[in-house]
Design an enzyme around this catalytic site. Structure first.
Site, short mmCIF file in Angstrom:
data_model
loop_
_atom_site.label_atom_id
_atom_site.label_comp_id
_atom_site.label_asym_id
_atom_site.label_seq_id
_atom_site.Cartn_x
_atom_site.Cartn_y
_atom_site.Cartn_z
CG ASP A 178 46.90 36.40 37.09
OD1 ASP A 178 47.04 36.07 35.90
OD2 ASP A 178 45.82 36.77 37.58
CD GLU A 195 43.07 40.12 34.92
OE1 GLU A 195 43.15 39.59 33.81
OE2 GLU A 195 42.98 39.46 35.97
CG ASP A 238 46.20 35.63 31.97
OD1 ASP A 238 47.02 35.48 32.90
OD2 ASP A 238 45.15 36.29 32.10
CG HIS A 269 42.18 39.06 40.35
ND1 HIS A 269 43.15 38.22 40.84
CD2 HIS A 269 42.39 39.13 39.01
CE1 HIS A 269 43.89 37.80 39.84
NE2 HIS A 269 43.47 38.34 38.71
CG HIS A 296 40.31 35.25 40.18
ND1 HIS A 296 40.56 34.06 39.54
CD2 HIS A 296 40.78 36.21 39.35
CE1 HIS A 296 41.14 34.31 38.36
NE2 HIS A 296 41.29 35.60 38.24
CD GLU A 338 46.46 39.33 35.19
OE1 GLU A 338 46.42 38.47 34.28
OE2 GLU A 338 45.84 39.21 36.25
#
Ligand code: MN
Ligand code: MN
Length: 303
Positions: free
Chosen positions: A99, A192, A88, A159, A167, A288
């Site tokens: 992200d 994700e 990640d 998120h 987040h 993700e």
């Protein structure tokens, strides 16, 4: 969208692309016998070499560890030949954050779960648009997981991504949680899906390597104050690894850094992010991507 003052969408696309390229670079490092530390540091060096900072420490989470593992300094652990590895990665430029994540199955026995996770991510992305209820996205993820015989992890999810805050705002569940919050045009979100052959819940594990500054309280010891100021200066309010401090302060004294972090945590100056472990020790897969919500669709930025 161009005249929206809230975000510089070109900057978001730039960190998105850099994050994805770093993720693909990191994927190439995931091999049996590879040291977890070398993977994390390799990806972090790659991001630095491209002129970006880190949105958060590179997460290399293996098997039942769903997320939030990054190596401590001197970590000798290596990938087993049957490891299922979640990588990640997020680059940062100024306050813009990338992200994205991918799962690599070295065992060859969990391809079905990884495919299901990718299918769920694609299905979810095809639904992202302004006005879409987050529970509808969750329902799609859950139905794809179930169809393939897996469970979504219910206490993890996508998120909103705000400037300065990875987040923030909206939570996008991996099942139908009944939340009818609607996505908005121009919003930045990460979707994700996490899936498992276990019960579908994670809990905090013992290992804690990722932290984030939360406040400015007074601490008693000079050492904690010094390290608190170092965090303030170098990592601002973005997540950081204990390893980074050990390395950058040069003394590499694990005990001193850990003691200072413990004192800062106790005082409420920093928050801890323990490794998240699947409760029944099931194997976990994750996929993700980050995207910009548009009126009728979305633009994926991490590709
Ligand atoms: Mn992520
Ligand atoms: Mn995320």
């Amino acid at each position: 969208m161009e005249d929206d003052e809230k975000y510089d969408y070109n900057a978001i696309k730039e960190v998105g692309r850099a994050s994805y390229e770093a993720l693909m670079y990191g994927k190439g490092l995931v091999k049996p016998g590879a040291r977890l530390l070398d993977i994390a540091e390799g990806v972090e060096s790659y991001i630095a070499s491209k002129g970006f900072k880190m949105a958060f420490p590179v997460n290399v989470s293996v098997n039942e560890n769903a997320a939030h593992y990054t190596s401590p300094l001197g970590d000798e652990s290596v990938l087993a030949a049957d490891a299922v590895v979640k990588l990640d990665v997020g680059a940062r430029k100024e306050e813009y954050l990338g992200d994205c994540a991918v799962t690599v199955d070295l065992s060859g026995r969990h391809e079905k779960m990884i495919k299901a996770c990718e299918e769920a991510l694609a299905g979810a992305i095809s639904m992202v648009r302004a006005g879409r209820k987050v529970c509808e996205i969750g329902r799609e993820i859950e139905s794809i997981a179930t169809k393939h015989g897996f469970r979504p992890i219910k206490n993890l999810g996508g998120h909103g991504v705000e400037r300065h805050d990875l987040h923030a705002g909206v939570f996008i569940p991996n099942f139908d949680n009944g939340d009818d919050t609607e996505l908005e045009e121009g919003q930045i979100v990460a979707v994700e899906p996490f899936m498992t052959d276990g019960i579908g819940l994670v809990a905090d594990g013992e290992t804690v390597e990722i932290f984030q500054k939360r406040g400015f309280p007074q601490v008693r010891s000079g050492e904690a104050r010094e390290i608190g100021m170092f965090i303030d200066k170098h990592y601002l309010t973005f997540p950081f690894a204990a390893r980074w401090i050990q390395k950058e302060l040069g003394h590499g004294d694990d005990f001193r850094v850990r003691r200072a972090i413990a004192e800062l945590s106790y005082a409420g100056a920093i928050e801890s992010f323990p490794v998240l472990v699947e409760r029944s020790k099931g194997i976990v897969a994750q996929a993700e991507k980050e995207m910009i919500v548009e009126k009728d669709s979305c633009i994926v930025v991490t590709e």
